[in-house]
Motif scaffolding. Sequence first.
Motif, mmCIF file in Angstrom:
data_model
loop_
_atom_site.group_PDB
_atom_site.id
_atom_site.type_symbol
_atom_site.label_atom_id
_atom_site.label_comp_id
_atom_site.label_asym_id
_atom_site.label_seq_id
_atom_site.Cartn_x
_atom_site.Cartn_y
_atom_site.Cartn_z
ATOM 1 N N GLU A 81 0.848 -1.188 0.000
ATOM 2 C CA GLU A 81 0.000 0.000 0.000
ATOM 3 C C GLU A 81 0.886 1.241 0.000
ATOM 4 O O GLU A 81 1.988 1.230 0.556
ATOM 5 N N VAL A 82 0.378 2.303 -0.624
ATOM 6 C CA VAL A 82 1.008 3.616 -0.569
ATOM 7 C C VAL A 82 -0.049 4.565 -0.023
ATOM 8 O O VAL A 82 -1.187 4.560 -0.485
ATOM 9 N N TRP A 83 0.341 5.326 0.980
ATOM 10 C CA TRP A 83 -0.571 6.285 1.593
ATOM 11 C C TRP A 83 -0.065 7.686 1.331
ATOM 12 O O TRP A 83 1.139 7.936 1.304
ATOM 13 N N PHE A 84 -1.013 8.599 1.169
ATOM 14 C CA PHE A 84 -0.697 10.017 1.062
ATOM 15 C C PHE A 84 -1.419 10.756 2.174
ATOM 16 O O PHE A 84 -2.601 10.505 2.421
ATOM 17 N N CYS A 143 -4.058 -1.788 7.744
ATOM 18 C CA CYS A 143 -4.310 -1.111 9.026
ATOM 19 C C CYS A 143 -5.679 -0.423 8.940
ATOM 20 O O CYS A 143 -5.768 0.804 8.852
ATOM 21 N N PRO A 144 -6.758 -1.230 8.934
ATOM 22 C CA PRO A 144 -8.094 -0.667 8.669
ATOM 23 C C PRO A 144 -8.580 0.359 9.695
ATOM 24 O O PRO A 144 -9.469 1.159 9.381
ATOM 25 N N ASP A 145 -8.012 0.378 10.895
ATOM 26 C CA ASP A 145 -8.430 1.343 11.917
ATOM 27 C C ASP A 145 -7.643 2.650 11.883
ATOM 28 O O ASP A 145 -7.850 3.521 12.732
ATOM 29 N N PHE A 146 -6.741 2.802 10.905
ATOM 30 C CA PHE A 146 -5.969 4.035 10.836
ATOM 31 C C PHE A 146 -6.928 5.209 10.589
ATOM 32 O O PHE A 146 -7.835 5.119 9.777
ATOM 33 N N PRO A 147 -6.724 6.325 11.303
ATOM 34 C CA PRO A 147 -7.671 7.449 11.166
ATOM 35 C C PRO A 147 -7.643 8.070 9.766
ATOM 36 O O PRO A 147 -6.593 8.088 9.116
ATOM 37 N N PRO A 148 -8.773 8.616 9.349
ATOM 38 C CA PRO A 148 -8.854 9.226 8.007
ATOM 39 C C PRO A 148 -8.192 10.601 7.931
ATOM 40 O O PRO A 148 -7.968 11.118 6.841
ATOM 41 N N THR A 149 -7.865 11.194 9.092
ATOM 42 C CA THR A 149 -7.261 12.528 9.126
ATOM 43 C C THR A 149 -6.193 12.580 10.221
ATOM 44 O O THR A 149 -6.372 12.016 11.293
ATOM 45 N N ILE A 150 -5.098 13.274 9.906
ATOM 46 C CA ILE A 150 -4.021 13.526 10.867
ATOM 47 C C ILE A 150 -4.003 15.024 11.139
ATOM 48 O O ILE A 150 -3.871 15.828 10.214
ATOM 49 N N GLU A 151 -4.131 15.403 12.388
ATOM 50 C CA GLU A 151 -4.128 16.831 12.752
ATOM 51 C C GLU A 151 -2.715 17.395 12.621
ATOM 52 O O GLU A 151 -1.747 16.690 12.781
ATOM 53 N N ALA A 152 -2.653 18.702 12.371
ATOM 54 C CA ALA A 152 -1.348 19.366 12.236
ATOM 55 C C ALA A 152 -0.698 19.544 13.580
ATOM 56 O O ALA A 152 -1.299 19.578 14.600
ATOM 57 N N GLU A 157 -2.120 18.023 2.442
ATOM 58 C CA GLU A 157 -1.734 19.198 3.226
ATOM 59 C C GLU A 157 -2.735 19.536 4.326
ATOM 60 O O GLU A 157 -2.368 20.144 5.333
ATOM 61 N N ASP A 158 -3.998 19.129 4.168
ATOM 62 C CA ASP A 158 -4.989 19.376 5.217
ATOM 63 C C ASP A 158 -5.068 18.222 6.215
ATOM 64 O O ASP A 158 -5.898 18.227 7.116
ATOM 65 N N GLY A 159 -4.206 17.212 6.054
ATOM 66 C CA GLY A 159 -4.175 16.075 6.963
ATOM 67 C C GLY A 159 -5.030 14.897 6.537
ATOM 68 O O GLY A 159 -5.008 13.845 7.182
ATOM 69 N N THR A 160 -5.768 15.025 5.442
ATOM 70 C CA THR A 160 -6.598 13.927 4.946
ATOM 71 C C THR A 160 -5.708 12.800 4.432
ATOM 72 O O THR A 160 -4.764 13.041 3.679
ATOM 73 N N MET A 161 -6.026 11.595 4.849
ATOM 74 C CA MET A 161 -5.265 10.419 4.417
ATOM 75 C C MET A 161 -5.929 9.787 3.194
ATOM 76 O O MET A 161 -7.157 9.700 3.122
ATOM 77 N N ARG A 162 -5.100 9.349 2.243
ATOM 78 C CA ARG A 162 -5.561 8.553 1.096
ATOM 79 C C ARG A 162 -4.761 7.265 1.086
ATOM 80 O O ARG A 162 -3.543 7.287 1.233
ATOM 81 N N PHE A 163 -5.453 6.150 0.900
ATOM 82 C CA PHE A 163 -4.842 4.818 0.940
ATOM 83 C C PHE A 163 -4.991 4.188 -0.442
ATOM 84 O O PHE A 163 -6.092 4.142 -0.988
ATOM 85 N N GLY A 190 -5.664 0.666 -7.220
ATOM 86 C CA GLY A 190 -6.310 1.969 -7.088
ATOM 87 C C GLY A 190 -6.615 2.356 -5.656
ATOM 88 O O GLY A 190 -6.120 1.761 -4.695
ATOM 89 N N LEU A 191 -7.480 3.352 -5.530
ATOM 90 C CA LEU A 191 -7.838 3.950 -4.252
ATOM 91 C C LEU A 191 -8.637 2.983 -3.387
ATOM 92 O O LEU A 191 -9.513 2.273 -3.883
ATOM 93 N N LEU A 192 -8.320 2.983 -2.091
ATOM 94 C CA LEU A 192 -9.043 2.170 -1.115
ATOM 95 C C LEU A 192 -9.886 3.088 -0.230
ATOM 96 O O LEU A 192 -9.498 4.227 0.028
ATOM 97 N N GLU A 193 -10.991 2.581 0.258
ATOM 98 C CA GLU A 193 -11.799 3.344 1.209
ATOM 99 C C GLU A 193 -11.041 3.509 2.526
ATOM 100 O O GLU A 193 -11.098 4.548 3.169
ATOM 101 N N LYS A 194 -10.328 2.458 2.926
ATOM 102 C CA LYS A 194 -9.452 2.484 4.099
ATOM 103 C C LYS A 194 -8.339 1.475 3.849
ATOM 104 O O LYS A 194 -8.434 0.635 2.959
ATOM 105 N N SER A 195 -7.303 1.557 4.645
ATOM 106 C CA SER A 195 -6.177 0.641 4.495
ATOM 107 C C SER A 195 -6.626 -0.788 4.758
ATOM 108 O O SER A 195 -7.382 -1.050 5.699
#
Length: 176
Positions: A142-145, A167-176, A148-154, A159-164
């Motif tokens: 998997e490659v994650w991005f 690591c399916p419990d990884f949060p969808p957003t990382i705070e700054a 800049e606003d902290g939104t995670m893409r898996f 192609g794109l996954l709804e979640k990892s």
Amino acid sequence: MSLAIQLPAREDQMEFNLRIWEQMLADPELAKVEGRIETDRHGRIIMTPPPGPAHGGRQADIAFLLRTMLGGRIITECPISTSDGVKAADVGWFSDARYAQAFDRRFFLEAPEICVEVISPGNTRREMEETMELYFDAGAVEVWFCDEDGTMRFLEPEGLLEKSLLCPDFPPTIEA
């Protein structure tokens, strides 16, 4: 008359990457340089300035969450031998088994299962797509991005996954 130029096979590129990387590691002047150092497939040095605080904070948070949620080995600024030189993922997650086989004292011979890039203002979409393909080609699952606003893409190679998936419990957003 036609002259066909062939790129080296992955094994040949790996040996080339090893040779160039060893030279760089032995250079005392390069050891003084701040920021990220990578190479391209021709052995040319690519340097970028150190990231800003938000970038580094997200990188640290992602590394902490991966370690907490999955265990394994976490490497920041993870140097990976690719078909386009040595690239450094912001965060790499290795299972213990893959780490044992991929580890080399100079860089990783195979990509970690998860490669994470924290997007910086200077990154382009094309650059990140190329980086993603290099990581998948080097063995990433998997490659994650982290935008800049902290939104995670898996992503997986398809192609794109709804979640990892890893690591399916990884949060969808990382705070700054």
